[in-house]
Design an enzyme around this catalytic site. Structure first.
Site, PDB file in Angstrom:
ATOM      1  N   ARG A 104       4.016  -1.697  -9.669  1.00 20.82           N
ATOM      2  CA  ARG A 104       3.775  -1.341  -8.265  1.00 20.82           C
ATOM      3  C   ARG A 104       2.683  -2.191  -7.627  1.00 20.82           C
ATOM      4  NH1 ARG A 104       6.385   3.293  -6.983  1.00 20.82           N
ATOM      5  NH2 ARG A 104       6.290   2.302  -4.950  1.00 20.82           N
ATOM      6  N   ASP A 105       1.833  -2.769  -8.449  1.00 22.90           N
ATOM      7  CA  ASP A 105       0.697  -3.540  -7.930  1.00 22.90           C
ATOM      8  C   ASP A 105       1.096  -5.002  -7.783  1.00 22.90           C
ATOM      9  OD1 ASP A 105      -1.663  -4.741  -7.307  1.00 22.90           O
ATOM     10  OD2 ASP A 105      -2.686  -4.233  -9.172  1.00 22.90           O
TER      11      ASP A 105
END
Length: 423
Positions: free
Chosen positions: A334-335
């Site tokens: 997600r990062d």
């Protein structure tokens, strides 16, 4: 329940799942519920045991290479070629290969497993061989920081019963060889001193390239020029013309060579090995090329700063229209802050035609800071792909993409042209 009955149920579930367009791992989930020992019992029957290939990057390509190299040495090889590198994905792959008596017609299993699932898998099915590629900082949100990932890989190594093949250049992989018990051997693959700066670790990206402990390596990548690579083994440099593209894929070839030479042992046939290596083509989405209206469309998977940097260095933008698709789904991590550690200067002269994916605007902003002009930004991947292909119908095209974006692009391209089916 006896194995033939389980095999029959599993094959039916697999066929229904495929017809409904379901996930590749679902049949494995069903069989795990019916008989948790099924996969262990099937794999235990293989005379040369199980090989686990793990690490942050390069698992799919290296697994594919290893399978083809082992086949060149006369082995019948089972593998989880769908890229579903979870335990239940392995079970689902077995269902596709066993007969209705529950027999797997193979000598050895070569399995790609992600770090977190491999840890659990090896506690149930200890591998005879393992290959640990690298530790990089993608999916920090999923696995934790990189030392945690390294400990997962160390656990795999310590469960291995015969030989562990390790990346000599990775500062978190190479020391694993010192932690092995007396029953398990370590072999290494590596780079020449001249090439090592081209493959920075995450540590190197924060400082100058650090010296490494000198360890003997079975296979060393010494040079590459275009698609010809030189490897040092058997006390000589050997040049091999490759169909593989991308610097990182060529380094993975050194890993696959080391692992195959270790397993082949008395079967070792160098001539057949080199012929097979020269014929290996990229795995799906990892430099894969499909033809669309007479022009190539290349899909290049990117997952972390080192990989994206090497991809940009491997593929010249000259003559190609470029698209970038960045998703941040669970399988991507997600990062996406790592995009800021990639140098996009090479794209500046021609610019980027389309940026797409869930994080399209993050990517476009990053390109803006490197003065790379972006013609179009659209988070909708199907619309972006259609526009990209229409606007550059007469040009070769290249798409850099994260994992789930790559899967979506392959699906869309399969409606427009011939794309190899993986499931």
């Amino acid at each position: 329940m006896v194995r033939p009955h389980i095999a029959t149920i599993g094959k039916v579930v697999r066929q229904v799942t495929r017809l409904r367009g379901g996930g590749s791992a679902f049949p494995g989930l069903v069989i795990e519920k019916i008989d948790p020992r099924f996969t262990r019992d099937v794999l235990a029957s293989l005379p040369y045991g199980v090989v686990i290939i793990s690490g942050t990057n390069g698992k799919t390509t290296t697994t594919k290479m290893t399978v083809e190299l082992l086949e060149s040495q006369g082995f019948r090889v089972f593998t989880n070629r769908t890229g579903s590198n979870f335990s239940r994905g392995v079970t689902a792959a077995i269902l596709g290969e066993i007969d209705y008596k529950g027999t797997l017609n193979a000598d050895i299993a070569v399995l790609e497993l992600d770090e977190a699932h491999a840890v659990k898998f090896v506690d149930i099915i200890p591998p005879r061989y393992s290959l640990l590629l690298n530790v990089m900082r993608d999916q920090l949100d999923r696995f934790g920081e990189i030392d945690t990932t390294a400990r997962m890989l160390e656990h795999i190594a310590q469960a291995t019963t015969h030989t562990v093949v390790l990346n000599r250049e990775d500062p978190r992989i190479a020391p694993i060889g010192d932690s092995l018990t007396a029953r398990t051997q370590a072999e290494y693959f590596g780079l020449s001193d001249e090439l090592r700066p081209k493959f920075p670790s995450d540590d190197d990206m924060r400082s100058s390239t650090k010296a490494i402990d000198a360890r003997d390596a079975d296979v060393i990548l010494t040079n590459f020029d275009g698609n010809t690579a030189s490897f040092h083994f058997d006390n000589r440099d050997i040049a091999v013309p490759l169909k593989l593209r991308g610097i990182y894929n060529i380094y993975n070839a050194a890993a696959a060579l080391t692992l195959t030479r270790t397993i082949a042992a008395e079967r070792y046939n160098k001539k057949a090995l080199l012929e097979a290596l020269g014929n290996v083509v990229p795995a799906f989405g990892r430099g894969e090329t499909v033809m669309l209206d007479g022009q190539p469309v290349e899909l290049v998977l990117v997952k972390n700063p080192s990989g994206f940097r090497l991809a940009l260095e491997s593929f010249s933008p000259d003559g190609y229209a470029t698209m970038i698709a960045i998703n941040d789904n669970y399988a991507d991590g997600r990062d996406m802050s790592w995009l800021w550690d990639v140098d996009f200067d090479s794209l500046r002269p021609a610019g980027v035609a389309h940026v797409s994916g869930v994080r399209a605007y993050d990517m476009a902003l990053r390109l803006q800071y490197d003065d790379v002009e972006t013609a179009h930004v659209d988070t909708d991947i199907p619309a972006a792909l259609r526009a990209f292909c229409a606007e550059h119908a007469d040009s070769p095209k290249r798409i850099y993409c994260t994992y789930t974006a790559m899967l979506r692009l392959r699906e869309l391209l399969s409606r427009m042209t011939q794309v190899e089916k993986i499931l």
